[in-house]
Design a protein around this motif. Structure first.
Motif, mmCIF file in Angstrom:
data_model
loop_
_atom_site.group_PDB
_atom_site.id
_atom_site.type_symbol
_atom_site.label_atom_id
_atom_site.label_comp_id
_atom_site.label_asym_id
_atom_site.label_seq_id
_atom_site.Cartn_x
_atom_site.Cartn_y
_atom_site.Cartn_z
ATOM 1 N N GLY A 259 0.882 -1.260 0.088
ATOM 2 C CA GLY A 259 0.090 -0.059 -0.024
ATOM 3 C C GLY A 259 0.794 1.356 -0.059
ATOM 4 N N LEU A 260 2.077 1.258 0.599
ATOM 5 C CA LEU A 260 3.052 2.396 0.565
ATOM 6 C C LEU A 260 3.969 2.075 -0.524
ATOM 7 N N GLY A 261 4.099 1.336 -1.543
ATOM 8 C CA GLY A 261 4.797 1.086 -2.431
ATOM 9 C C GLY A 261 4.422 0.943 -3.822
ATOM 10 N N TYR A 262 4.693 -0.192 -4.462
ATOM 11 C CA TYR A 262 4.349 -0.395 -5.915
ATOM 12 C C TYR A 262 3.200 -1.060 -6.213
ATOM 13 N N GLY A 263 2.456 -1.638 -5.055
ATOM 14 C CA GLY A 263 1.141 -2.271 -5.382
ATOM 15 C C GLY A 263 1.546 -3.710 -6.077
ATOM 16 N N LEU A 264 2.634 -4.192 -5.964
ATOM 17 C CA LEU A 264 2.871 -5.613 -6.675
ATOM 18 C C LEU A 264 2.518 -6.951 -5.977
ATOM 19 N N SER A 265 2.207 -6.659 -4.664
ATOM 20 C CA SER A 265 2.355 -7.788 -3.979
ATOM 21 C C SER A 265 1.222 -7.571 -2.664
ATOM 22 N N SER A 266 1.267 -8.358 -1.664
ATOM 23 C CA SER A 266 0.364 -7.875 -0.675
ATOM 24 C C SER A 266 0.453 -6.499 -0.204
ATOM 25 N N TYR A 267 -0.842 -5.902 0.279
ATOM 26 C CA TYR A 267 -0.875 -4.445 0.748
ATOM 27 C C TYR A 267 -0.037 -4.269 1.936
ATOM 28 N N TYR A 268 0.354 -5.333 2.531
ATOM 29 C CA TYR A 268 1.044 -5.314 3.945
ATOM 30 C C TYR A 268 2.485 -5.231 3.772
ATOM 31 N N ASP A 269 2.952 -5.639 2.702
ATOM 32 C CA ASP A 269 4.422 -5.523 1.966
ATOM 33 C C ASP A 269 5.294 -4.335 1.932
ATOM 34 N N CYS A 270 6.419 -4.287 2.344
ATOM 35 C CA CYS A 270 7.278 -3.244 1.908
ATOM 36 C C CYS A 270 8.022 -3.469 0.503
ATOM 37 N N GLU B 240 3.582 -16.108 -2.370
ATOM 38 C CA GLU B 240 3.967 -16.493 -3.776
ATOM 39 C C GLU B 240 3.768 -15.671 -4.776
ATOM 40 N N ARG B 241 2.912 -14.292 -4.466
ATOM 41 C CA ARG B 241 3.009 -13.245 -5.243
ATOM 42 C C ARG B 241 4.574 -12.671 -5.756
ATOM 43 N N LEU B 242 5.216 -12.512 -4.592
ATOM 44 C CA LEU B 242 6.541 -12.358 -4.787
ATOM 45 C C LEU B 242 7.492 -13.427 -5.638
ATOM 46 N N PHE B 243 7.292 -14.547 -5.255
ATOM 47 C CA PHE B 243 7.938 -15.427 -5.940
ATOM 48 C C PHE B 243 7.615 -15.450 -7.615
ATOM 49 N N LEU C 150 19.102 -13.612 1.362
ATOM 50 C CA LEU C 150 17.986 -12.765 1.839
ATOM 51 C C LEU C 150 18.647 -11.691 2.877
ATOM 52 N N LEU C 151 18.662 -10.340 2.557
ATOM 53 C CA LEU C 151 19.154 -9.571 3.471
ATOM 54 C C LEU C 151 18.014 -8.679 4.284
ATOM 55 N N LEU C 152 17.924 -8.773 5.399
ATOM 56 C CA LEU C 152 16.909 -7.891 6.055
ATOM 57 C C LEU C 152 17.537 -6.692 6.651
ATOM 58 N N THR C 153 16.842 -5.558 6.377
ATOM 59 C CA THR C 153 17.224 -4.345 7.038
ATOM 60 C C THR C 153 16.670 -4.175 8.370
ATOM 61 N N HIS C 154 15.636 -4.776 8.708
ATOM 62 C CA HIS C 154 15.234 -4.789 10.326
ATOM 63 C C HIS C 154 13.955 -5.366 10.488
ATOM 64 N N ALA C 155 13.489 -5.702 11.730
ATOM 65 C CA ALA C 155 12.665 -6.833 11.954
ATOM 66 C C ALA C 155 11.120 -6.223 12.044
ATOM 67 N N HIS C 156 10.668 -5.180 11.529
ATOM 68 C CA HIS C 156 9.372 -4.815 11.411
ATOM 69 C C HIS C 156 8.629 -5.779 10.372
ATOM 70 N N ALA C 157 7.553 -6.082 10.678
ATOM 71 C CA ALA C 157 6.858 -7.407 10.235
ATOM 72 C C ALA C 157 6.662 -7.140 8.687
ATOM 73 N N ASP C 158 6.393 -6.047 8.055
ATOM 74 C CA ASP C 158 6.219 -5.780 6.788
ATOM 75 C C ASP C 158 7.681 -5.962 6.031
ATOM 76 N N HIS C 159 8.876 -6.011 6.554
ATOM 77 C CA HIS C 159 10.217 -6.085 6.099
ATOM 78 C C HIS C 159 10.466 -7.774 6.154
ATOM 79 N N ALA C 160 10.428 -8.356 7.417
ATOM 80 C CA ALA C 160 10.785 -9.396 8.054
ATOM 81 C C ALA C 160 9.866 -10.536 8.108
ATOM 82 N N GLY C 161 8.474 -10.324 7.989
ATOM 83 C CA GLY C 161 7.703 -11.320 8.298
ATOM 84 C C GLY C 161 7.677 -12.351 7.253
ATOM 85 N N GLY C 162 8.183 -12.354 6.069
ATOM 86 C CA GLY C 162 8.220 -13.241 5.047
ATOM 87 C C GLY C 162 9.507 -14.125 4.870
ATOM 88 N N ALA C 163 10.355 -13.771 5.805
ATOM 89 C CA ALA C 163 11.648 -14.681 5.976
ATOM 90 C C ALA C 163 11.626 -15.905 5.937
#
Length: 244
Positions: A14-25, A48-51, A67-80
Motif C-alpha cells: 500500500g505504501l509502495g508499488y502495489g505489486l504484492s500484498s498490501y502489507y509488504d514493503c 507466492e506473489r513475490l515468487f 536474503l538481506l533483512l534491513t530490520h525486524a518490522h513485520a512488513d520487512h521481515a515477516g516473510g523471511a
C-alpha cells in the motif's frame, strides 16, 4: 519490474508499488551475476506473489541465494521464513534483528501493538525464521560480482541496517530514507529521533546514485539529493517530512 539492469522490484504494498500484498514493503532482487540477492522479505502474506515476480522478471530461481533483512518490522521481515522454506536462502540481518526474527518476537518488533491498532489483520502472526549470518556494521557481504557494505542505520527502529553497493553506487535503505528526503517517523518504543539524525548524517557521506527505499518510489538517479534534503531539515532544526 526491472528498475535498472541489475535491480528489480518484485514486491511492494500500500505504501509502495502495489505489486504484492498490501502489507509488504518494497522487496528488491539484485542480480549479482552468478547469484540473486533479495533485500527484505515482505510480510509473508501471499508470498507466492513475490515468487511469481522473479519469474516474470526473468530471474532464475536456482540463483536466489541470499536474503538481506534491513530490520525486524513485520512488513520487512515477516516473510523471511517463506523465502527460506522456498529457496533455502542464507538469511542475513543485524544481531538485534536476528534475535527478534529467530524468536518471532511480536513485542519488540512492535507487531503486537500494530495488530491491535488495526495495522495488520487480527490473524497475522510473525513466523520465526533462523538467521544464518549476522550483518555487522562495516562488514561486507560478497554476492557474485558485487559487494554490499553493511551500514548501521538506527532511528526508525533501533535494529536497522542499510546495504550499500559501491559498484552500483546503490543504497538499499530499508526505512531509513525515502524519495524527496522523507523519513518514516513513528511513535513506537524502538524509534529514536536522535539516532535518526545521526543516521541521516552518516548516509549523507556515502556516494549514492541509486536509492532503493522500503516504501514509495525508488530512484535510479538522484539518491544523494534525497538524503541531502533530509539532512538539511535536521541541520535547520525543521521537523522531518514523514511518509506516515
Amino acid at each position: 519490474m526491472r528498475l535498472t539492469e541489475r535491480v528489480c522490484v518484485i514486491g511492494g504494498g500500500g505504501l509502495g508499488y502495489g505489486l504484492s500484498s498490501y502489507y509488504d514493503c518494497n522487496v528488491y532482487a539484485l542480480d549479482a551475476g552468478s547469484e540473486i540477492v533479495v533485500v527484505d522479505a515482505g510480510s509473508g502474506i501471499e508470498p507466492e506473489r513475490l515468487f511469481r515476480r522473479l519469474e516474470e522478471d526473468g530471474l532464475p530461481e536456482n540463483k536466489v541465494s541470499k536474503l538481506l533483512l534491513t530490520h525486524a518490522h513485520a512488513d520487512h521481515a515477516g516473510g523471511a521464513a517463506a523465502w527460506k522454506r522456498r529457496y533455502g536462502v542464507e538469511v542475513a540481518a543485524s544481531a538485534a534483528t536476528a534475535d527478534m526474527v529467530a524468536s518471532g518476537d511480536e513485542i519488540r518488533t512492535s507487531l503486537a501493538a500494530a495488530r491491535a491498532s488495526g495495522t495488520y489483520p487480527p490473524s497475522y502472526r510473525l513466523v520465526p525464521c533462523p538467521v544464518d549470518r549476522i550483518a555487522r556494521a562495516g562488514e561486507t557481504v560478497a554476492a557474485g560480482d558485487l559487494t554490499l557494505q553493511v551500514v548501521a542505520a538506527p532511528g526508525h527502529s533501533f535494529d536497522m541496517v542499510c546495504y550499500y553497493c559501491p559498484e552500483l553506487k546503490a543504497l538499499f535503505a530499508g526505512d531509513a530514507v525515502f524519495a524527496e528526503g522523507k523519513l518514516a517517523v513513528l511513535g513506537t518504543p524502538d524509534f529514536s529521533m536522535g539516532d535518526y539524525r545521526a543516521t541521516i548524517a552518516a548516509l549523507a557521506g556515502l556516494d549514492v546514485r541509486e536509492l532503493y527505499p522500503g516504501h514509495g518510489p525508488a530512484l535510479a538517479v538522484g539518491g544523494n539529493e534525497a538524503i541531502a534534503a533530509a539532512e538539511r531539515r535536521f541541520r535547520r532544526g525543521e521537523p522531518p517530512l514523514s511518509i506516515v
